[in-house]
Enzyme design. Sequence first.
Site, PDB file in Angstrom:
ATOM      1  N   GLU A  92      -8.755  22.974  10.214  1.00  0.00           N
ATOM      2  CA  GLU A  92      -9.945  22.293  10.453  1.00  0.00           C
ATOM      3  C   GLU A  92     -10.593  22.015   8.946  1.00  0.00           C
ATOM      4  O   GLU A  92     -10.310  23.070   8.257  1.00  0.00           O
ATOM      5  CB  GLU A  92     -10.537  23.094  11.294  1.00  0.00           C
ATOM      6  N   CYS A 111     -15.725  22.265   3.685  1.00  0.00           N
ATOM      7  CA  CYS A 111     -15.183  23.444   3.943  1.00  0.00           C
ATOM      8  C   CYS A 111     -13.756  23.537   4.243  1.00  0.00           C
ATOM      9  O   CYS A 111     -13.453  22.727   5.238  1.00  0.00           O
ATOM     10  CB  CYS A 111     -16.071  23.841   5.167  1.00  0.00           C
ATOM     11  N   CYS A 118      -5.426  32.969  11.639  1.00  0.00           N
ATOM     12  CA  CYS A 118      -5.855  33.921  10.829  1.00  0.00           C
ATOM     13  C   CYS A 118      -5.339  35.201  11.423  1.00  0.00           C
ATOM     14  O   CYS A 118      -5.298  35.555  12.521  1.00  0.00           O
ATOM     15  CB  CYS A 118      -7.218  34.081  10.601  1.00  0.00           C
ATOM     16  N   CYS A 122     -11.137  39.319  13.677  1.00  0.00           N
ATOM     17  CA  CYS A 122     -12.726  39.645  14.021  1.00  0.00           C
ATOM     18  C   CYS A 122     -12.783  38.892  15.298  1.00  0.00           C
ATOM     19  O   CYS A 122     -12.539  38.040  15.899  1.00  0.00           O
ATOM     20  CB  CYS A 122     -13.172  38.868  12.830  1.00  0.00           C
ATOM     21  N   CYS A 125     -14.622  35.468  16.208  1.00  0.00           N
ATOM     22  CA  CYS A 125     -14.426  34.446  15.286  1.00  0.00           C
ATOM     23  C   CYS A 125     -13.193  33.459  16.371  1.00  0.00           C
ATOM     24  O   CYS A 125     -12.222  34.136  16.476  1.00  0.00           O
ATOM     25  CB  CYS A 125     -13.844  34.679  13.926  1.00  0.00           C
ATOM     26  N   GLY A 165      -8.636  30.802   8.176  1.00  0.00           N
ATOM     27  CA  GLY A 165      -7.800  31.788   7.468  1.00  0.00           C
ATOM     28  C   GLY A 165      -8.529  32.923   6.504  1.00  0.00           C
ATOM     29  O   GLY A 165      -9.710  32.614   6.329  1.00  0.00           O
ATOM     30  N   GLU A 166      -7.692  33.443   5.931  1.00  0.00           N
ATOM     31  CA  GLU A 166      -8.483  34.503   5.037  1.00  0.00           C
ATOM     32  C   GLU A 166      -7.645  33.920   3.527  1.00  0.00           C
ATOM     33  O   GLU A 166      -6.502  34.317   3.322  1.00  0.00           O
ATOM     34  CB  GLU A 166      -7.965  36.102   5.450  1.00  0.00           C
ATOM     35  N   SER A 197     -14.875  32.716   0.614  1.00  0.00           N
ATOM     36  CA  SER A 197     -15.125  33.865   1.358  1.00  0.00           C
ATOM     37  C   SER A 197     -14.163  34.799   1.819  1.00  0.00           C
ATOM     38  O   SER A 197     -12.843  34.209   2.380  1.00  0.00           O
ATOM     39  CB  SER A 197     -15.834  32.950   2.639  1.00  0.00           C
ATOM     40  N   SER A 220     -17.878  38.296   3.876  1.00  0.00           N
ATOM     41  CA  SER A 220     -18.120  38.588   5.439  1.00  0.00           C
ATOM     42  C   SER A 220     -18.555  39.746   5.792  1.00  0.00           C
ATOM     43  O   SER A 220     -17.510  40.673   5.965  1.00  0.00           O
ATOM     44  CB  SER A 220     -17.251  37.874   6.353  1.00  0.00           C
ATOM     45  N   LEU A 221     -19.854  40.238   6.008  1.00  0.00           N
ATOM     46  CA  LEU A 221     -20.165  41.450   6.205  1.00  0.00           C
ATOM     47  C   LEU A 221     -20.370  42.016   7.416  1.00  0.00           C
ATOM     48  O   LEU A 221     -19.755  42.654   8.376  1.00  0.00           O
ATOM     49  CB  LEU A 221     -21.407  41.758   5.273  1.00  0.00           C
ATOM     50  N   HIS A 222     -21.268  41.126   8.185  1.00  0.00           N
ATOM     51  CA  HIS A 222     -21.592  41.179   9.460  1.00  0.00           C
ATOM     52  C   HIS A 222     -22.147  42.794  10.173  1.00  0.00           C
ATOM     53  O   HIS A 222     -22.394  42.810  11.443  1.00  0.00           O
ATOM     54  CB  HIS A 222     -20.601  40.763  10.244  1.00  0.00           C
ATOM     55  N   ASN A 296     -22.512  31.657  15.846  1.00  0.00           N
ATOM     56  CA  ASN A 296     -22.007  30.451  16.703  1.00  0.00           C
ATOM     57  C   ASN A 296     -21.313  30.933  17.665  1.00  0.00           C
ATOM     58  O   ASN A 296     -20.169  31.494  17.697  1.00  0.00           O
ATOM     59  CB  ASN A 296     -21.094  29.588  15.731  1.00  0.00           C
ATOM     60  N   CYS A 339     -16.026  28.057  13.369  1.00  0.00           N
ATOM     61  CA  CYS A 339     -14.708  27.948  12.785  1.00  0.00           C
ATOM     62  C   CYS A 339     -13.640  28.165  13.958  1.00  0.00           C
ATOM     63  O   CYS A 339     -13.627  29.083  14.397  1.00  0.00           O
ATOM     64  CB  CYS A 339     -14.263  28.793  11.760  1.00  0.00           C
TER      65      CYS A 339
HETATM   66  N1  SAH Z   1     -11.585  34.694   6.525  1.00  0.00           N
HETATM   67  C1  SAH Z   1     -12.675  34.501   5.812  1.00  0.00           C
HETATM   68  C2  SAH Z   1     -13.111  33.027   5.356  1.00  0.00           C
HETATM   69  C3  SAH Z   1     -12.976  32.076   6.673  1.00  0.00           C
HETATM   70  S1  SAH Z   1     -14.417  32.692   7.946  1.00  0.00           S
HETATM   71  C4  SAH Z   1     -13.789  35.162   5.833  1.00  0.00           C
HETATM   72  O1  SAH Z   1     -14.017  35.917   7.175  1.00  0.00           O
HETATM   73  O2  SAH Z   1     -14.864  35.442   5.166  1.00  0.00           O
HETATM   74  C5  SAH Z   1     -15.645  31.753   7.333  1.00  0.00           C
HETATM   75  C6  SAH Z   1     -17.142  32.474   7.670  1.00  0.00           C
HETATM   76  O3  SAH Z   1     -17.471  32.243   9.056  1.00  0.00           O
HETATM   77  C7  SAH Z   1     -17.101  33.891   7.495  1.00  0.00           C
HETATM   78  O4  SAH Z   1     -18.161  34.491   7.079  1.00  0.00           O
HETATM   79  C8  SAH Z   1     -16.882  34.337   8.996  1.00  0.00           C
HETATM   80  O5  SAH Z   1     -17.315  35.801   9.102  1.00  0.00           O
HETATM   81  C9  SAH Z   1     -17.870  33.485   9.876  1.00  0.00           C
HETATM   82  N2  SAH Z   1     -17.773  33.163  11.089  1.00  0.00           N
HETATM   83  C10 SAH Z   1     -16.469  33.317  11.760  1.00  0.00           C
HETATM   84  N3  SAH Z   1     -16.779  33.223  13.229  1.00  0.00           N
HETATM   85  C11 SAH Z   1     -18.197  32.614  13.397  1.00  0.00           C
HETATM   86  C12 SAH Z   1     -19.225  32.514  14.417  1.00  0.00           C
HETATM   87  N4  SAH Z   1     -18.548  32.510  15.478  1.00  0.00           N
HETATM   88  N5  SAH Z   1     -20.476  32.611  14.027  1.00  0.00           N
HETATM   89  C13 SAH Z   1     -20.881  32.412  12.631  1.00  0.00           C
HETATM   90  N6  SAH Z   1     -20.231  32.653  11.621  1.00  0.00           N
HETATM   91  C14 SAH Z   1     -18.810  32.861  11.843  1.00  0.00           C
HETATM   92 FE1  SF4 Z   2     -10.006  35.522   9.758  1.00  0.00          FE
HETATM   93 FE2  SF4 Z   2     -12.364  35.230   8.537  1.00  0.00          FE
HETATM   94 FE3  SF4 Z   2     -12.261  34.706  11.269  1.00  0.00          FE
HETATM   95 FE4  SF4 Z   2     -12.110  37.091  10.442  1.00  0.00          FE
HETATM   96  S1  SF4 Z   2     -13.914  35.775  10.120  1.00  0.00           S
HETATM   97  S2  SF4 Z   2     -10.750  36.228  11.886  1.00  0.00           S
HETATM   98  S3  SF4 Z   2     -11.172  37.010   8.529  1.00  0.00           S
HETATM   99  S4  SF4 Z   2     -11.109  33.580   9.588  1.00  0.00           S
END
Ligand code: SAH
Ligand code: SF4
Length: 348
Positions: A92, A111, A118, A122, A125, A165-166, A197, A220-222, A296, A339
């Site tokens: 994507e 983006c 990935c 997480c 995601c 992806g990471e 990121s 990505s802290l969360h 999201n 994503c």
């Molecule tokens: N793997 C990397 C980059 C891709 S994810 C990372 O984790 O940073 C890009 C961003 O989208 C990250 O900050 C991730 O935590 C966030 N993300 C993933 N799923 C999401 C969701 N359902 N709602 C909001 N942000 C999300």
């Molecule tokens: Fe991978 Fe980033 Fe999604 Fe975590 S948030 S599963 S590292 S794409």
Amino acid sequence: MVQDLRSLNMEEMGIISDKLGVPRYRAQQLFHWVFYKAVSDIDQMTNLPKLFRMSLKESYYISNILVKNKQVASQDNTTKLLLQLEDGETIETVLMNYENRNHQRDRATVCISSQVGCKMGCVFCATGLSGWKRNLTVGEIIGQIMAAQSISQIAVRNVVLMGMGEPLLNFDNVVKAVRLMNHEDGLDIGGRRITISTCGLVPQIMKLAEEGLSLVLAISLHGATDSVRGELMPINAKYPLKELIKACKYYVEKTGRRVTFEYALMKNINSSVKDAEHLGRLLAAVNCNVNLIPINPVVEAGFIRPSVQEIDRFKKVLEVMGVNVNIREEKGTDIDAACGQLRSRSLK
Ligand code: SAH
Ligand code: SF4
């Protein structure tokens, strides 16, 4: 085996020109065709001698990315592309337009993805839920910018590696692709307009700090405690917050650039006043920005957004504690915006 020209830098193109016995300025022309004009075929490079083009075609080509599906959000024109790679895998890419102070949409941000799927898992995601296939090549990383540009009326000025992806698990290809984006004879996108990121891979963050790229690093802290973050992001077991924050401080020190922290707010998980206070304390001594993102919702994951009031309260707590904080402008909420959602739907 034929090689993708979009994966090669100026130096490597210079070696090709030497090998094929043409002067070095031909390499510059080649680079210009590939990364500035973004042609899809060697035969379109009309100022290169026919013989040079013919010998080029024996060992090189330009990789092809197919737009397989396109969703446009009605409220802000955010366009989500499902792209098909040459081996049939899909990724994507999202094209976003932002408004300037005069409410004109004059700059586009793309983006892009760094891997097919990935492996970080997480739990909130969609990409993480669908597993991992492979790394993207340099040409596939760059090719997404070209695919997005080809459907955009506005010039793409900013790139965020926040798709699937990471990125730091595909370190070498991502760094090479970033240097190619930077090159002034090609896409000419400066480091300050590129964001990487990461979910928080400590050794790779330290390594990235040494690359001299002046990128924006987003983490990505969360979660602001190991227990909250650990439930959401398996990587926290390997690199707990203390180590992660130490690496971020190192990055700031080495590069002179602020770090951005992404914090997706999930109701009853990480959005209380207490959570905000933990976050404020954690980041007290870090030169950073915090982006708050209402989650999201991904159906399979089951997380929901806090109310607007709760989000505002969370932000206020951080402001009082002296943290730079923004609520991320939302994009494309009426399409499969999270994503990995578009791809996981197409795989079903
Ligand atoms: N793997 C990397 C980059 C891709 S994810 C990372 O984790 O940073 C890009 C961003 O989208 C990250 O900050 C991730 O935590 C966030 N993300 C993933 N799923 C999401 C969701 N359902 N709602 C909001 N942000 C999300
Ligand atoms: Fe991978 Fe980033 Fe999604 Fe975590 S948030 S599963 S590292 S794409």
